[in-house]
Design a protein around this motif. Sequence first.
Motif, PDB file in Angstrom:
ATOM      1  N   MET A  90       0.821  -1.202   0.000  1.00 30.31           N
ATOM      2  CA  MET A  90       0.000   0.000   0.000  1.00 30.31           C
ATOM      3  C   MET A  90       0.864   1.265   0.000  1.00 30.31           C
ATOM      4  O   MET A  90       0.528   2.281  -0.609  1.00 30.31           O
ATOM      5  N   HIS A 130       2.103   3.391  -3.171  1.00 30.83           N
ATOM      6  CA  HIS A 130       1.254   4.304  -3.936  1.00 30.83           C
ATOM      7  C   HIS A 130       1.082   5.682  -3.293  1.00 30.83           C
ATOM      8  O   HIS A 130       0.324   6.501  -3.778  1.00 30.83           O
ATOM      9  N   LYS A 131       1.812   5.927  -2.211  1.00 30.44           N
ATOM     10  CA  LYS A 131       1.664   7.227  -1.553  1.00 30.44           C
ATOM     11  C   LYS A 131       2.127   8.378  -2.438  1.00 30.44           C
ATOM     12  O   LYS A 131       1.676   9.507  -2.282  1.00 30.44           O
ATOM     13  N   CYS A 155      -4.367  10.352  -7.247  1.00 32.11           N
ATOM     14  CA  CYS A 155      -5.335   9.265  -7.440  1.00 32.11           C
ATOM     15  C   CYS A 155      -6.249   9.188  -6.228  1.00 32.11           C
ATOM     16  O   CYS A 155      -5.800   8.849  -5.141  1.00 32.11           O
ATOM     17  N   LYS A 156      -7.523   9.482  -6.397  1.00 32.24           N
ATOM     18  CA  LYS A 156      -8.457   9.515  -5.282  1.00 32.24           C
ATOM     19  C   LYS A 156      -9.093   8.164  -5.026  1.00 32.24           C
ATOM     20  O   LYS A 156      -9.884   8.008  -4.111  1.00 32.24           O
ATOM     21  N   HIS A 157      -8.762   7.169  -5.837  1.00 36.03           N
ATOM     22  CA  HIS A 157      -9.333   5.848  -5.658  1.00 36.03           C
ATOM     23  C   HIS A 157      -8.208   4.875  -5.336  1.00 36.03           C
ATOM     24  O   HIS A 157      -7.066   5.062  -5.744  1.00 36.03           O
ATOM     25  N   ASN A 158      -8.516   3.858  -4.601  1.00 34.95           N
ATOM     26  CA  ASN A 158      -7.507   2.871  -4.244  1.00 34.95           C
ATOM     27  C   ASN A 158      -7.344   1.900  -5.412  1.00 34.95           C
ATOM     28  O   ASN A 158      -8.004   0.872  -5.477  1.00 34.95           O
ATOM     29  N   SER A 210      -4.869   0.051  -6.236  1.00 37.88           N
ATOM     30  CA  SER A 210      -4.281  -1.230  -5.835  1.00 37.88           C
ATOM     31  C   SER A 210      -5.354  -2.198  -5.364  1.00 37.88           C
ATOM     32  O   SER A 210      -5.417  -3.345  -5.807  1.00 37.88           O
ATOM     33  N   ARG A 211      -6.200  -1.723  -4.484  1.00 40.02           N
ATOM     34  CA  ARG A 211      -7.276  -2.569  -3.956  1.00 40.02           C
ATOM     35  C   ARG A 211      -8.215  -3.018  -5.077  1.00 40.02           C
ATOM     36  O   ARG A 211      -8.669  -4.156  -5.104  1.00 40.02           O
ATOM     37  N   TYR A 232       4.103  -0.798  -9.570  1.00 41.24           N
ATOM     38  CA  TYR A 232       3.204  -1.585  -8.732  1.00 41.24           C
ATOM     39  C   TYR A 232       3.464  -3.082  -8.881  1.00 41.24           C
ATOM     40  O   TYR A 232       3.516  -3.823  -7.902  1.00 41.24           O
TER      41      TYR A 232
END
Length: 342
Positions: A247, A250-251, A256-259, A261-262, A309
């Motif tokens: 996690m 991606h900081k 990017c306002k959406h996760n 990765s998830r 990623y």
Amino acid sequence: MSMELDVFVGNTTIMDMEVYQLWLDGLTVSDAVKVRMDEGALLEYEANAEVLTSDTMDQFRTFQMCERLLHSPTKLGSQLLYQIPAQNQRILIERYYEFDSVFAREVLGKKLSKGTKKDLDDISCKTAITLKSCRRQFDNFKRVFKVVEELKGPLVENIQRHFLLSDTLARDYAAIVFFANSRFETGKRKLQYLSFQDFAFCAGQLISYWTIGAVDSMVEDMDVDLEKEFLHELKDLKVLVNDKDMMDQHKMYDGCKHNLSRALINLASKLTHTKDVRDLFIDLVEKFIEPCRYDRWTVAEITLFLTHYTNAAHCLGTFRHQMIWDRYMGVIKSCILQMYHE
């Protein structure tokens, strides 16, 4: 009034490939004659309209008689009724099986059945392709699908062997067969911006890396069905959702306002369900591409993100599913980059 004619006799079947294309396009004889006249055929051949009409009718009649052989291209070279040079045979076959991308896009992912065939009137009006041409293209799709869907061996090679098509055209047909079998959702409004070639590229990726044929080169349906064991193993990637190190990768992407990765990992974990497999492309658009487009990411930025990623998992000493991860992300990355239109 006398007229002199030069007459010769031969056994080679004479075919005008320009007229052949008019026949393939579904034109009537009268429309084809008009096109030929507009293109200067009367001057070129020093003929009148009556002679040109007679020649066009004769050509159309020859093509219609040869059509049944084109349904089984391997028989064209062995038959003795029509003496057609080998080079012309290849052209006849290739052009007969060529299709309009806009037409293929309309039927992509749909069942190649009578129900879909009933929609050809509407597709013809929408695409401005003659109904006769639509029917030929649809019947070709159905014919190829029926012949190769359960053959052992690579799908593209099977298509080439049975229909004598070029590598490029055979790969496009492989995509059509693959989508018809798996019934991926392609008709939603959010997917309308994607072209046939976008989907064909993605089909090639899925065939090469996610099907049974990716691990066993001699099984039935090897390039048609996704490997169920692999899809089941994707559930193991769920552990990455709760991995703090992953996690943290991606900081740096604060925009990017959406996760993302998830979203990618959750998408992988759901592919054990048939409906979620069919919704693969709409999920990629809604859960990854649209958020990136909203934040105005460039293709270069998405490429960097996905590369970083994917590689991040390699740094996790406790992660035991590297092969599955790379097999999954390799295809997902390629498809996203193909589908992302700036």
